[in-house]
Design an enzyme around this catalytic site. Structure first.
Site, PDB file in Angstrom:
ATOM      1  N   THR A 137      -0.921  -2.101   7.310  1.00 43.74           N
ATOM      2  CA  THR A 137      -2.271  -1.419   7.986  1.00 43.74           C
ATOM      3  C   THR A 137      -2.469  -2.161   9.473  1.00 43.74           C
ATOM      4  OG1 THR A 137      -4.536  -1.257   8.212  1.00 43.74           O
ATOM      5  CG2 THR A 137      -3.785  -3.025   6.886  1.00 43.74           C
ATOM      6  N   ASP A 138      -2.959  -1.354  10.383  1.00 46.19           N
ATOM      7  CA  ASP A 138      -3.145  -1.722  11.837  1.00 46.19           C
ATOM      8  C   ASP A 138      -4.429  -2.849  11.680  1.00 46.19           C
ATOM      9  OD1 ASP A 138      -5.342   0.074  11.318  1.00 46.19           O
ATOM     10  OD2 ASP A 138      -5.087   0.957  13.118  1.00 46.19           O
ATOM     11  N   GLU A 139      -5.188  -2.724  10.689  1.00 44.08           N
ATOM     12  CA  GLU A 139      -6.429  -3.635  10.279  1.00 44.08           C
ATOM     13  C   GLU A 139      -6.098  -5.322  10.370  1.00 44.08           C
ATOM     14  OE1 GLU A 139      -9.244  -2.382   7.657  1.00 44.08           O
ATOM     15  OE2 GLU A 139      -8.538  -0.406   7.794  1.00 44.08           O
ATOM     16  N   TYR A 162      -9.744  -7.222   2.530  1.00 41.60           N
ATOM     17  CA  TYR A 162      -8.872  -6.236   2.480  1.00 41.60           C
ATOM     18  C   TYR A 162      -7.761  -6.502   3.556  1.00 41.60           C
ATOM     19  CZ  TYR A 162      -6.045  -2.102   3.527  1.00 41.60           C
ATOM     20  OH  TYR A 162      -5.016  -1.306   3.844  1.00 41.60           O
ATOM     21  N   LYS A 166      -3.763  -7.977   3.178  1.00 41.55           N
ATOM     22  CA  LYS A 166      -2.641  -7.305   3.864  1.00 41.55           C
ATOM     23  C   LYS A 166      -1.920  -8.126   4.869  1.00 41.55           C
ATOM     24  CE  LYS A 166      -1.635  -3.545   2.934  1.00 41.55           C
ATOM     25  NZ  LYS A 166      -0.515  -2.735   2.085  1.00 41.55           N
TER      26      LYS A 166
HETATM   27  P1  NAD Z   1      -4.643   4.340  -2.459  1.00 44.59           P
HETATM   28  O1  NAD Z   1      -5.820   3.287  -2.654  1.00 44.59           O
HETATM   29  O2  NAD Z   1      -5.052   5.819  -2.295  1.00 44.59           O
HETATM   30  O3  NAD Z   1      -3.547   4.114  -3.563  1.00 44.59           O
HETATM   31  C1  NAD Z   1      -3.177   2.879  -3.942  1.00 44.59           C
HETATM   32  C2  NAD Z   1      -2.247   3.145  -5.293  1.00 44.59           C
HETATM   33  O4  NAD Z   1      -1.717   1.891  -5.649  1.00 44.59           O
HETATM   34  C3  NAD Z   1      -2.950   3.808  -6.597  1.00 44.59           C
HETATM   35  O5  NAD Z   1      -2.040   4.931  -6.994  1.00 44.59           O
HETATM   36  C4  NAD Z   1      -3.135   2.656  -7.346  1.00 44.59           C
HETATM   37  O6  NAD Z   1      -2.972   3.266  -8.740  1.00 44.59           O
HETATM   38  C5  NAD Z   1      -1.827   1.847  -7.048  1.00 44.59           C
HETATM   39  N1  NAD Z   1      -1.924   0.459  -7.422  1.00 44.59           N
HETATM   40  C6  NAD Z   1      -3.068  -0.288  -7.244  1.00 44.59           C
HETATM   41  N2  NAD Z   1      -3.026  -1.360  -7.568  1.00 44.59           N
HETATM   42  C7  NAD Z   1      -1.594  -1.511  -8.315  1.00 44.59           C
HETATM   43  C8  NAD Z   1      -0.909  -2.512  -9.224  1.00 44.59           C
HETATM   44  N3  NAD Z   1      -1.315  -3.925  -9.379  1.00 44.59           N
HETATM   45  N4  NAD Z   1       0.393  -2.140  -9.513  1.00 44.59           N
HETATM   46  C9  NAD Z   1       0.814  -0.772  -9.432  1.00 44.59           C
HETATM   47  N5  NAD Z   1       0.019   0.195  -8.801  1.00 44.59           N
HETATM   48  C10 NAD Z   1      -1.031  -0.217  -8.245  1.00 44.59           C
HETATM   49  O7  NAD Z   1      -3.944   3.816  -1.129  1.00 44.59           O
HETATM   50  P2  NAD Z   1      -3.591   4.710  -0.109  1.00 44.59           P
HETATM   51  O8  NAD Z   1      -4.502   5.010   1.024  1.00 44.59           O
HETATM   52  O9  NAD Z   1      -2.352   5.596  -0.573  1.00 44.59           O
HETATM   53  O10 NAD Z   1      -2.715   3.441   0.645  1.00 44.59           O
HETATM   54  C11 NAD Z   1      -1.363   2.972   0.598  1.00 44.59           C
HETATM   55  C12 NAD Z   1      -0.833   2.021   1.268  1.00 44.59           C
HETATM   56  O11 NAD Z   1      -0.869   2.051   2.670  1.00 44.59           O
HETATM   57  C13 NAD Z   1      -1.660   0.996   0.981  1.00 44.59           C
HETATM   58  O12 NAD Z   1      -0.778  -0.327   0.792  1.00 44.59           O
HETATM   59  C14 NAD Z   1      -2.710   0.660   2.184  1.00 44.59           C
HETATM   60  O13 NAD Z   1      -2.964  -0.644   2.406  1.00 44.59           O
HETATM   61  C15 NAD Z   1      -1.736   1.287   3.364  1.00 44.59           C
HETATM   62  N6  NAD Z   1      -2.793   1.897   4.243  1.00 44.59           N
HETATM   63  C16 NAD Z   1      -3.707   2.997   4.189  1.00 44.59           C
HETATM   64  C17 NAD Z   1      -4.054   3.469   5.203  1.00 44.59           C
HETATM   65  C18 NAD Z   1      -5.198   4.665   4.995  1.00 44.59           C
HETATM   66  O14 NAD Z   1      -5.685   4.975   5.964  1.00 44.59           O
HETATM   67  N7  NAD Z   1      -5.321   5.241   3.639  1.00 44.59           N
HETATM   68  C19 NAD Z   1      -3.989   3.022   6.294  1.00 44.59           C
HETATM   69  C20 NAD Z   1      -3.140   1.868   6.536  1.00 44.59           C
HETATM   70  C21 NAD Z   1      -2.393   1.325   5.609  1.00 44.59           C
HETATM   71  P1  TYD Z   2     -12.836   3.745   5.893  1.00 47.32           P
HETATM   72  O1  TYD Z   2     -12.753   5.272   5.883  1.00 47.32           O
HETATM   73  O2  TYD Z   2     -13.563   3.020   4.795  1.00 47.32           O
HETATM   74  O3  TYD Z   2     -11.682   3.381   6.479  1.00 47.32           O
HETATM   75  P2  TYD Z   2     -11.486   1.849   7.062  1.00 47.32           P
HETATM   76  O4  TYD Z   2     -12.594   1.147   6.847  1.00 47.32           O
HETATM   77  O5  TYD Z   2     -10.219   1.141   6.763  1.00 47.32           O
HETATM   78  O6  TYD Z   2     -11.359   2.008   8.723  1.00 47.32           O
HETATM   79  O7  TYD Z   2     -13.566   3.907   7.261  1.00 47.32           O
HETATM   80  C1  TYD Z   2     -13.492   4.555   8.362  1.00 47.32           C
HETATM   81  C2  TYD Z   2     -14.688   4.166   9.459  1.00 47.32           C
HETATM   82  O8  TYD Z   2     -15.905   4.904   8.899  1.00 47.32           O
HETATM   83  C3  TYD Z   2     -15.260   2.921   9.471  1.00 47.32           C
HETATM   84  O9  TYD Z   2     -15.625   2.449  10.930  1.00 47.32           O
HETATM   85  C4  TYD Z   2     -16.499   2.665   8.560  1.00 47.32           C
HETATM   86  C5  TYD Z   2     -16.929   4.095   8.709  1.00 47.32           C
HETATM   87  N1  TYD Z   2     -17.796   4.527   7.467  1.00 47.32           N
HETATM   88  C6  TYD Z   2     -19.117   5.051   7.615  1.00 47.32           C
HETATM   89  O10 TYD Z   2     -19.627   4.920   8.550  1.00 47.32           O
HETATM   90  N2  TYD Z   2     -19.484   5.436   6.354  1.00 47.32           N
HETATM   91  C7  TYD Z   2     -18.916   5.503   5.182  1.00 47.32           C
HETATM   92  O11 TYD Z   2     -19.481   6.021   4.113  1.00 47.32           O
HETATM   93  C8  TYD Z   2     -17.671   4.960   4.997  1.00 47.32           C
HETATM   94  C9  TYD Z   2     -16.773   5.080   3.956  1.00 47.32           C
HETATM   95  C10 TYD Z   2     -16.863   4.545   6.165  1.00 47.32           C
END
Ligand code: NAD
Ligand code: TYD
Length: 358
Positions: A137-139, A162, A166
């Site tokens: 992630t960019d975070e 989180y 990461k």
């Molecule tokens: P998500 O939470 O939707 O899915 C995570 C999946 O991992 C789930 O299916 C869960 O069952 C599985 N999982 C969790 N713990 C596990 C374990 N111990 N063993 C096996 N499986 C396990 O997440 P996502 O949004 O699909 O994100 C996927 C990846 O991308 C993550 O690594 C996250 O950090 C990264 N990412 C997500 C975003 C976003 O906007 N969603 C942005 C940047 C990076």
């Molecule tokens: P989120 O979807 O949780 O992603 P991330 O924290 O990984 O960026 O949140 C996106 C943005 O929206 C973040 O600035 C937090 C804000 N947010 C709210 O204002 N209300 C909410 O209920 C949630 C879930 C997020």
């Protein structure tokens, strides 16, 4: 055994499931071994409607990336030619109320996976085309002010448990590349949105609450900025990095669509009101400014020049079109939303909402 399987961890989650759906469609020679623990965020319904030919190339294993013995057995049995590692605890708010699970899965699980992948790669005779692709992630780069963007050389400065977990996992992946020569790749992407996203993240949560006439919680004053990336554009980028990226390298992936939280929430109100035939602007009355998230990063923005210049990737979807398509998907998949929410989600939301309101 022929080395044909790609191990995908977390393939029942949001991005992993979208990725599996894309690659099975676009790469007829891919066989996917999907390892997922099916936490609250993982749902096999995300992959239930694959056409039979694609389902035949999708092997699901219900298991945990922290289970080293299972990983060793899977790498042997399937002779995997690569790993794309999505599995993680992924929600910042949950990491604030319960950081240990993030250490266990994101750091411990990634290390266990790295060790098993390294052993398998060594046993296979260190094939040069093996890849360990870590999805991050960019975070990890922390928070930006009003200007500038994260590049691959930006210093790590994570704010939440989180993003700290990461960041730690990224360091371990890079260390396995440098120390043992494992051909690793790391991608750091911005906020994804699209189908199959669990309704705890901003966009699906707000769509769901508008439809239910519930309040729309905006943290602080809603001025925090995220760089929104459509999940299908992300999947294309991942595929290009996995197939053409240089081992040892990091690639940043961003949508080039910076919006404040308030802009996103208002746009969703506008789209849903129009779709539901409601008075324009009526859902905006549901907006509720709530206590800010502790350690809330102000702004994320991605400089995606490296992946654009080296691999020729760029987002194919305009933000407004992809957001509208996302709303359509949620409107048409209300049963899915109800299904994924019926786990521990409700209880967690109540606890979390109490904390915020208090
Ligand atoms: P998500 O939470 O939707 O899915 C995570 C999946 O991992 C789930 O299916 C869960 O069952 C599985 N999982 C969790 N713990 C596990 C374990 N111990 N063993 C096996 N499986 C396990 O997440 P996502 O949004 O699909 O994100 C996927 C990846 O991308 C993550 O690594 C996250 O950090 C990264 N990412 C997500 C975003 C976003 O906007 N969603 C942005 C940047 C990076
Ligand atoms: P989120 O979807 O949780 O992603 P991330 O924290 O990984 O960026 O949140 C996106 C943005 O929206 C973040 O600035 C937090 C804000 N947010 C709210 O204002 N209300 C909410 O209920 C949630 C879930 C997020």
């Amino acid at each position: 055994m022929q080395r044909k399987y790609i191990l995908i961890t977390g393939g029942a989650g949001f991005i992993g499931a979208n990725f599996i759906r894309e690659v099975l469609k676009r790469r007829s020679d891919w066989h996917v071994l999907n390892l997922d623990a099916l936490t609250y965020a993982g749902n096999l319904a995300n992959l239930a409607d694959l056409p039979p030919e694609q389902q035949a190339r999708h092997h699901f294993v219900h298991g945990d990336i922290r289970d080293g013995a299972l990983l060793t057995r899977l790498f042997k049995e399937y002779a995997c030619r690569g790993v794309i590692h999505f599995a993680a605890e992924s929600h910042v708010d949950r990491s604030i109320t319960g950081p240990q699970a993030f250490v266990d899965t994101n750091v411990g699980g990634t290390c266990t996976l790295l060790q098993a992948a390294l052993a398998a790669w060594q046993e296979q005779g260190r094939p040069a085309d093996f890849r360990f692709h870590h999805v991050s992630t960019d975070e990890v780069y922390g928070s930006l002010g009003p200007d500038g963007a994260f590049s691959e050389t930006s210093p790590y400065d994570p704010s939440s448990p989180y993003s700290a977990s990461k960041a730690a996992s990224d360091h371990f992946v890079r260390a396995y590349g440098r120390t043992y020569g494992l051909p690793i790749l790391i991608t750091n992407c911005s906020n994804n949105y699209g189908p199959y996203q669990f309704p705890e993240k901003l966009i699906p949560l707000v769509i769901d609450n508008i439809l239910a006439g519930k309040s729309l919680p905006v943290y602080g004053d809603g001025s925090n900025v995220r760089d929104w990336l459509y999940v299908l554009d992300h999947c294309q980028a991942l595929l290009q990095v996995f197939e053409k990226g240089r081992p040892g390298q990091t690639y940043n992936i961003g949508g080039g669509a910076e919006r404040t939280t308030l802009e996103i929430v208002r746009e969703l109100c506008r789209i849903v009101d129009a779709r539901q035939g409601r008075e324009p602007g009526s859902s905006e009355s549901l907006i509720a400014f709530v206590t800010d998230r502790p350690g809330h990063d102000f702004r994320y923005a991605i400089d995606a020049d490296k992946i654009k210049n080296e691999l020729g990737w760029q987002p194919a979807h305009a933000f407004s079109d992809a957001l509208a398509a996302t709303v359509t998907w949620y409107l048409e998949h209300q049963e899915w939303v109800a299904g994924v929410k019926s786990g521990d989600y409700r209880q967690w939301l109540e606890l979390n909402y109490d904390r915020r309101a208090g």
